[in-house]
Write an enzyme that holds these catalytic residues in place. Structure first.
Site, PDB file in Angstrom:
ATOM      1  N   ASP A 294       0.766  -1.241   0.000  1.00 61.83           N
ATOM      2  CA  ASP A 294       0.000   0.000   0.000  1.00 61.83           C
ATOM      3  C   ASP A 294       0.802   1.299   0.000  1.00 61.83           C
ATOM      4  O   ASP A 294       0.569   2.160  -0.828  1.00 61.83           O
ATOM      5  CB  ASP A 294      -0.949   0.016   1.207  1.00 61.83           C
ATOM      6  CG  ASP A 294      -1.879  -1.204   1.236  1.00 61.83           C
ATOM      7  OD1 ASP A 294      -1.649  -2.150   0.459  1.00 61.83           O
ATOM      8  OD2 ASP A 294      -2.827  -1.213   2.022  1.00 61.83           O
TER       9      ASP A 294
ATOM     10  N   GLU B 282       1.089  -9.283  11.523  1.00 61.19           N
ATOM     11  CA  GLU B 282       0.875  -8.882  10.129  1.00 61.19           C
ATOM     12  C   GLU B 282       2.229  -8.674   9.448  1.00 61.19           C
ATOM     13  O   GLU B 282       2.436  -9.107   8.324  1.00 61.19           O
ATOM     14  CB  GLU B 282       0.035  -7.591  10.094  1.00 61.19           C
ATOM     15  CG  GLU B 282      -0.349  -7.156   8.689  1.00 61.19           C
ATOM     16  CD  GLU B 282      -1.258  -5.930   8.675  1.00 61.19           C
ATOM     17  OE1 GLU B 282      -1.476  -5.323   9.740  1.00 61.19           O
ATOM     18  OE2 GLU B 282      -1.759  -5.593   7.590  1.00 61.19           O
TER      19      GLU B 282
HETATM   20  C1  GLC Z   1      -3.057  -4.517   3.534  1.00 60.40           C
HETATM   21  C2  GLC Z   1      -1.891  -5.051   2.724  1.00 60.40           C
HETATM   22  C3  GLC Z   1      -2.405  -5.910   1.584  1.00 60.40           C
HETATM   23  C4  GLC Z   1      -3.290  -7.017   2.137  1.00 60.40           C
HETATM   24  C5  GLC Z   1      -4.381  -6.476   3.056  1.00 60.40           C
HETATM   25  C6  GLC Z   1      -5.127  -7.564   3.824  1.00 60.40           C
HETATM   26  O1  GLC Z   1      -3.853  -3.673   2.784  1.00 60.40           O
HETATM   27  O2  GLC Z   1      -1.094  -4.018   2.234  1.00 60.40           O
HETATM   28  O3  GLC Z   1      -1.343  -6.461   0.856  1.00 60.40           O
HETATM   29  O4  GLC Z   1      -3.860  -7.739   1.117  1.00 60.40           O
HETATM   30  O5  GLC Z   1      -3.819  -5.593   4.017  1.00 60.40           O
HETATM   31  O6  GLC Z   1      -4.245  -8.357   4.566  1.00 60.40           O
END
Ligand code: GLC
Length: 427
Positions: free
Chosen positions: A167, A396
């Site tokens: 992101d 995460e």
């Molecule tokens: C965030 C991450 C993305 C992922 C999402 C759900 O937006 O950057 O890569 O798919 O979270 O885990």
């Protein structure tokens, strides 16, 4: 968790996957991400396949049940309403029978279904499930080249940073300057209520994320218009490598299932993509870099996207270059692979995709390096991943300097990758 006992780690990973399982899809983690995410699901299915092959296929089938008529597979499917996430269905306004977002995510499905098929114990069942997905994944690949490569250059562009899956990467900073912020409807972020704001994207970035969403929504989510109408068009080597790898894998799978036309189409896409990828190589950084399609210029940002390119069958010299770059980085951080070069002054150890280590990236990079014969560094990446788990649990993402857990906890795809690593170690 302090031990590296594989059986214990495996059991704990399983617990996380089951806790986030909603029956036919899995949420990335409770609270922060209460819906189905595209590439999270495809990678999660790999972990699930070790304890329930049928459930693994279902994960990907559920995602593809929400494929758009034009072939796009959206990045989020909002199966069940929840006000804990922003931007929700009303902001996207895509008018789908089940609400979805209007953008896509790294197309790792082709790779995932081939792997599910290859390792299936029940081959007949797997062949049937794979056959059901083959044409759908092919349609998604076709969508990419038709809509995101309108001048037929062989590489596709992302039109929103969220599409990359990385992101707030430093890769987007410069191109993002061109995205206005005026006129964005007032909003309240939810992500900063679930996670430390200092680790998340900034307000200025968020305004631009939303400006793009509102711009595309005003164009009726007509994918034949969005590419040229977007002020943000970036060619990401990691994203393209995933697509190329998925095309190759889908081609092999199609051959195995007696679908020569799908095989030929995907093999041609992969060959063209691989040839074009060479233009993104940076000798100075010894890795690939992004290209800003609106200016044609390469972006001077040594991020993990350029290392992830090894997930496709790039030339041996480039694979070796990437291996060396990761070895150099390993001398600068305690845990690899950082999402940005720690030697860059813009590196931030705790801010999401601007430095932290992510297990999904480690998995795909290690897989590519191994296939390229760079087995030593691949093994180091796996080792580092398991050390992170032992130190900090299923986060995460992780601070690569200290190993601290960051972002959401008890994270699905982190757990799925751990199962993959542990199973690989057993073979
Ligand atoms: C965030 C991450 C993305 C992922 C999402 C759900 O937006 O950057 O890569 O798919 O979270 O885990």
């Amino acid at each position: 968790m302090t031990s590296l006992d594989p059986a214990k780690v495996y059991d704990h990973a399983l617990e996380v996957l089951k806790e986030n399982d909603r029956g036919t899809y899995t949420v990335p983690t409770k609270g922060l991400y209460p819906f189905q995410w595209n590439w999270d699901s495809c990678l999660t299915a790999l972990g699930q396949s070790h304890y329930d092959e049928g459930r693994a296929w279902t994960e990907i089938e559920t995602l593809f049940a929400h494929q758009w008529p034009d072939g796009m597979v959206p990045h989020i499917v909002f199966h069940v309403y929840s006000d804990g996430y922003f931007p929700g269905p009303d902001v996207w306004g895509t008018n789908r029978p089940t609400a979805t977002s209007g953008i896509t995510q790294p197309p790792v499905a082709g790779f995932a279904i081939r792997r599910l098929y290859d390792r299936a114990k029940d081959k007949a069942a797997a062949a049937e499930r794979a056959r059901g997905l083959l044409a759908k994944v092919d349609a998604w690949h076709e969508w990419f080249y038709a809509n995101r490569d309108p001048r037929s250059e062989g590489l596709v562009a992302i039109l929103h940073p969220w599409e990359s899956g990385r992101d707030n990467s430093i890769d987007w900073d410069e191109a993002f300057e061109r995205v206005p912020t005026e006129g964005v409807a007032p909003y309240t972020r939810r992500d900063t209520q679930h996670a430390d704001p200092a680790h998340r994207p900034t307000k200025a970035q968020y305004d631009r994320y939303l400006w793009l969403v509102e711009h595309f929504r005003a164009l009726g989510w007509d994918n034949s218009r969005l590419h040229d109408a977007s002020p943000f068009q970036v060619v990401d080597p990691g994203f393209n490598a995933i697509l190329i790898r998925s095309c190759t894998d889908l081609a092999d799978l199609a051959d195995a299932l007696g679908e020569p036309a799908i095989a030929a189409a995907n093999r041609a896409r992969a060959a063209k993509g691989l040839a074009a990828l060479g233009s993104l190589w940076s000798a100075a950084h010894s890795q690939y870099v992004c290209q800003d399609r609106t200016t044609g210029m390469l972006i001077d940002s040594a991020s993990i996207g350029g290392l992830l390119a090894v997930f496709a069958a790039i030339p041996a010299e480039q694979a070796r270059g990437i291996a060396r770059t990761i070895e150099r980085q390993a001398g600068l951080v305690k845990y690899i692979v950082p999402s940005h070069d720690p030697a860059d002054t813009r590196f931030e150890a705790k801010r999401y995709w601007r430095g932290p280590a992510w297990l999904v990236m480690n998995y795909m990079i290690a897989d590519g390096l191994k296939a390229a014969g760079e087995t030593e560094i691949a093994a180091r990446i796996v080792e580092s991943s398991l050390e992170l788990i032992a130190r900090s649990g299923f986060a995460e993402y992780y601070d690569p300097l200290t190993g601290e857990p960051c972002g959401g906890g008890r994270f699905t795809w982190t757990a799925a990758m751990v199962i993959e690593f542990v199973e690989q170690g057993r073979r």
